[in-house]
Design a protein around this motif. Structure first.
Motif, PDB file in Angstrom:
ATOM      1  N   THR A 115       0.834  -1.212   0.000  1.00 51.26           N
ATOM      2  CA  THR A 115       0.000   0.000   0.000  1.00 51.26           C
ATOM      3  C   THR A 115       0.860   1.249   0.000  1.00 51.26           C
ATOM      4  OG1 THR A 115      -1.771  -1.206   1.127  1.00 51.26           O
ATOM      5  CG2 THR A 115      -1.860   1.205   1.213  1.00 51.26           C
ATOM      6  N   GLU A 116       1.920   1.257   0.784  1.00 55.56           N
ATOM      7  CA  GLU A 116       2.804   2.424   0.808  1.00 55.56           C
ATOM      8  C   GLU A 116       3.527   2.595  -0.520  1.00 55.56           C
ATOM      9  OE1 GLU A 116       2.883   4.937   3.026  1.00 55.56           O
ATOM     10  OE2 GLU A 116       1.160   3.810   3.758  1.00 55.56           O
ATOM     11  N   ARG A 119       1.241   4.284  -2.808  1.00 53.61           N
ATOM     12  CA  ARG A 119       1.183   5.720  -2.516  1.00 53.61           C
ATOM     13  C   ARG A 119       2.341   6.474  -3.173  1.00 53.61           C
ATOM     14  NH1 ARG A 119      -2.291   7.077   1.471  1.00 53.61           N
ATOM     15  NH2 ARG A 119      -3.082   5.392   2.768  1.00 53.61           N
ATOM     16  N   VAL A 127      -4.348   8.635  -4.586  1.00 55.03           N
ATOM     17  CA  VAL A 127      -3.971   8.522  -3.174  1.00 55.03           C
ATOM     18  C   VAL A 127      -5.063   9.139  -2.305  1.00 55.03           C
ATOM     19  CG1 VAL A 127      -2.286   9.221  -1.413  1.00 55.03           C
ATOM     20  CG2 VAL A 127      -1.496   8.441  -3.673  1.00 55.03           C
ATOM     21  N   ARG A 128      -5.608  10.277  -2.747  1.00 53.07           N
ATOM     22  CA  ARG A 128      -6.715  10.895  -1.987  1.00 53.07           C
ATOM     23  C   ARG A 128      -7.924   9.965  -1.969  1.00 53.07           C
ATOM     24  NH1 ARG A 128      -4.833  15.505  -4.688  1.00 53.07           N
ATOM     25  NH2 ARG A 128      -6.557  15.448  -6.178  1.00 53.07           N
ATOM     26  N   ASP A 131      -7.433   7.337   0.537  1.00 54.15           N
ATOM     27  CA  ASP A 131      -7.598   7.879   1.880  1.00 54.15           C
ATOM     28  C   ASP A 131      -9.020   8.332   2.187  1.00 54.15           C
ATOM     29  OD1 ASP A 131      -4.920   7.443   2.330  1.00 54.15           O
ATOM     30  OD2 ASP A 131      -4.323   9.490   1.834  1.00 54.15           O
ATOM     31  N   ARG A 133     -10.539  10.847   0.700  1.00 56.41           N
ATOM     32  CA  ARG A 133     -10.607  12.309   0.600  1.00 56.41           C
ATOM     33  C   ARG A 133     -11.003  12.683  -0.817  1.00 56.41           C
ATOM     34  NH1 ARG A 133      -5.251  14.599   1.405  1.00 56.41           N
ATOM     35  NH2 ARG A 133      -4.439  12.603   0.769  1.00 56.41           N
TER      36      ARG A 133
END
Length: 134
Positions: A115-116, A119, A127-128, A131, A133
Motif C-alpha cells: 500500500t505504501e 502511494r 492517493v486521496r 484515503d 478524501r
C-alpha cells in the motif's frame, strides 16, 4: 534456461492487497507478476536467483528465493535498507527495496508495504481516493 517463476500462492497473497487499490491492475512481467497504476509498477513478485541476489546483497541466499520488489521513500526506505535480510536494496535503483518472501513472512506487513509503495507511485488524485478524501 529462464528464471524460475514465483509460486502462484505467493502471487495471490500480494494480489489481494495490490488489486484492491484504486485503478491498480496486474500483469505478467519479464519474470513473475507485477502490479501497476497508470503504467507505473508499485509491486513485483519474482524469484531472485543467487546471481541476481548478488546485485542486491552478496552472500544472502544460495538458491532461488521469491521476493516482492517495492517502492519506498524517506525514512521508511532508510529503515528498510538498513534492516538487512529479509530486506534487500539494489544499488542500481534508488527508491527500490525487495523483501524476501519466506515461511516467517509477516503478511500484514507485506500488505502495508504494498500500500505504501502504491502511494509512492500513484497520482495524488488516487492517493486521496484511497484515503477517502475528495
Amino acid at each position: 534456461m529462464g528464471r524460475p517463476e514465483p509460486d502462484p500462492a505467493l502471487v495471490e497473497r500480494v494480489a489481494r492487497t495490490a488489486t484492491s487499490l484504486p485503478d491498480a491492475y496486474e500483469e505478467e512481467a519479464w519474470t513473475g507478476v507485477r502490479w501497476r497504476v497508470r503504467r507505473r509498477t508499485f509491486a513485483h513478485v519474482l524469484v531472485l536467483t543467487p546471481a541476481h541476489v548478488e546485485e542486491y546483497a552478496p552472500g544472502v541466499v544460495a538458491e532461488p528465493a521469491p521476493a516482492v520488489v517495492l517502492r519506498s521513500t524517506g525514512e521508511e526506505l532508510l529503515a528498510l535498507s538498513s534492516a538487512g535480510p529479509p530486506y534487500l536494496r539494489p544499488p542500481w535503483a534508488p527508491g527500490v527495496v525487495a523483501l524476501l518472501l519466506r515461511d516467517d513472512t509477516d503478511w500484514d506487513e507485506v500488505a502495508e508495504l504494498v500500500t505504501e509503495s502504491y502511494r509512492v507511485m500513484a497520482p495524488q488524485v488516487l492517493v486521496r481516493r484511497l484515503d477517502g478524501r475528495p
